[in-house]
Enzyme design. Structure first.
Site, PDB file in Angstrom:
ATOM      1  N   HIS A  38       0.840  -1.181   0.000  1.00  0.00           N
ATOM      2  CA  HIS A  38       0.000   0.000   0.000  1.00  0.00           C
ATOM      3  C   HIS A  38       0.884   1.242   0.000  1.00  0.00           C
ATOM      4  O   HIS A  38       2.025   1.200   0.455  1.00  0.00           O
ATOM      5  CB  HIS A  38      -0.906   0.035   1.233  1.00  0.00           C
ATOM      6  CG  HIS A  38      -1.959  -1.028   1.223  1.00  0.00           C
ATOM      7  ND1 HIS A  38      -2.743  -1.306   2.324  1.00  0.00           N
ATOM      8  CD2 HIS A  38      -2.370  -1.883   0.270  1.00  0.00           C
ATOM      9  CE1 HIS A  38      -3.585  -2.288   2.040  1.00  0.00           C
ATOM     10  NE2 HIS A  38      -3.362  -2.648   0.796  1.00  0.00           N
ATOM     11  N   THR A  39       0.331   2.339  -0.500  1.00  0.00           N
ATOM     12  CA  THR A  39       1.044   3.612  -0.442  1.00  0.00           C
ATOM     13  C   THR A  39       1.014   4.122   0.988  1.00  0.00           C
ATOM     14  O   THR A  39      -0.055   4.385   1.540  1.00  0.00           O
ATOM     15  CB  THR A  39       0.389   4.650  -1.374  1.00  0.00           C
ATOM     16  OG1 THR A  39       0.409   4.159  -2.713  1.00  0.00           O
ATOM     17  CG2 THR A  39       1.145   5.977  -1.318  1.00  0.00           C
ATOM     18  N   LEU A  40       2.181   4.246   1.602  1.00  0.00           N
ATOM     19  CA  LEU A  40       2.264   4.712   2.980  1.00  0.00           C
ATOM     20  C   LEU A  40       2.590   6.193   3.064  1.00  0.00           C
ATOM     21  O   LEU A  40       2.344   6.823   4.083  1.00  0.00           O
ATOM     22  CB  LEU A  40       3.318   3.905   3.743  1.00  0.00           C
ATOM     23  CG  LEU A  40       3.077   2.389   3.809  1.00  0.00           C
ATOM     24  CD1 LEU A  40       4.197   1.711   4.578  1.00  0.00           C
ATOM     25  CD2 LEU A  40       1.733   2.091   4.469  1.00  0.00           C
ATOM     26  N   TRP A 145      -4.412   9.134  -1.763  1.00  0.00           N
ATOM     27  CA  TRP A 145      -3.895  10.253  -0.973  1.00  0.00           C
ATOM     28  C   TRP A 145      -4.166  11.582  -1.682  1.00  0.00           C
ATOM     29  O   TRP A 145      -3.245  12.271  -2.114  1.00  0.00           O
ATOM     30  CB  TRP A 145      -2.403  10.070  -0.703  1.00  0.00           C
ATOM     31  CG  TRP A 145      -2.115   8.944   0.238  1.00  0.00           C
ATOM     32  CD1 TRP A 145      -2.194   7.615  -0.024  1.00  0.00           C
ATOM     33  CD2 TRP A 145      -1.717   9.053   1.606  1.00  0.00           C
ATOM     34  NE1 TRP A 145      -1.874   6.882   1.086  1.00  0.00           N
ATOM     35  CE2 TRP A 145      -1.564   7.740   2.114  1.00  0.00           C
ATOM     36  CE3 TRP A 145      -1.464  10.134   2.464  1.00  0.00           C
ATOM     37  CZ2 TRP A 145      -1.181   7.482   3.417  1.00  0.00           C
ATOM     38  CZ3 TRP A 145      -1.068   9.876   3.761  1.00  0.00           C
ATOM     39  CH2 TRP A 145      -0.933   8.565   4.223  1.00  0.00           C
TER      40      TRP A 145
END
Length: 257
Positions: A38-40, A145
């Site tokens: 996942h994009t953190l 995001w």
């Protein structure tokens, strides 16, 4: 028989096994091993987006920089997206997630045009759909995001909506995100309360002033921006513009080093 097996293996190379279904691009691909990724943290990001209603439509403004950390890495990156003749949107946050969202929306518009049933997406419908998408991704702990601003014109009325990465959404005659929510939004609210029926020219002057102030005060902003106008005549993305700035008193500002 062995030679036939080799030919058969070459024929099906990089494809499905005989009798299986081909995995089309964009389809769900399951990996037999490896972690879920996942994009953190966003990498290349865009800063504030501003929006305001005026008498006869809606206006959005955003600069054209993609920041890699504190570096203004990409300086000609448009964050305006014309969805159809009634809707436009822009977003701050991760540029990669915004491009992914644009691809999804473009395909939805193509599918809608292929139906040719006389109906198209309205600003309210797309706004509602985006709230569900953002909340769904947040619920799977893999959010997009972005904070999305959507502007549109339908039934002789302007529409302006705000959606953030966890699905929080609201409609308002003035919207802003990022640093603009602290600096530009109070200015826009004050101007709108004093003149709720401002003209297109007055709204544009106000947004240009706000973009100039953000360039002075926001370290991630850039003095090159786009303004999008949505009216009954359609969506118009104006050419990039820059504000005239004056840094002659900059050496006198102290205490913010």
């Amino acid at each position: 028989m062995a030679a036939y097996g080799q030919i058969q293996e070459q024929f099906w190379q990089n494809g499905p096994s005989p009798g299986a279904l081909y995995g089309f691009p964009g389809g769900k691909v399951t990996s037999p091993c490896g972690p879920v990724k996942h994009t953190l943290q966003p990498m290349v990001t865009g800063t504030s987006v501003l929006g305001i209603k005026f008498n006869g439509g809606v206006m959005l403004a955003a600069d054209m920089v993609g920041s890699y950390g504190s570096m203004a890495r990409f300086r000609n990156m448009s964050r305006m997206f014309k969805v159809n003749d009634k809707i436009a949107l822009s977003a701050s946050g991760d540029i990669a997630d915004f491009q992914f969202l644009k691809d999804i929306l473009e395909q939805k518009i193509i599918d809608d045009e292929c139906l040719d049933d006389g109906h198209g997406y309205t600003p309210q419908a797309l706004y509602s759909w985006l709230t569900r998408v953002m909340y769904n991704r947040r619920s799977r702990f893999n959010p997009l995001w972005n904070v999305v601003m959507i502007g549109g014109y339908h039934n002789d009325e302007g529409f302006l909506g705000y959606i953030d990465k966890i699905g929080v959404a609201y409609e308002s005659p003035t919207v802003a995100n990022g640093f603009g929510a602290y600096i530009a939004l109070p200015l826009m609210r004050d101007a709108y309360e004093k003149n709720p029926n401002m003209s297109e020219a007055e709204a544009k002057t106000l947004l240009e002033r706000c973009m100039k102030i953000l360039f002075y005060r926001d370290a991630r902003s850039f003095n090159k921006y786009e303004i999008t106008v949505i009216t009954k005549d359609g969506v118009r993305i104006e050419p990039p513009a820059s504000a005239e700035t004056d840094w002659s008193i900059a050496h006198m500002v102290e205490g913010f080093e």
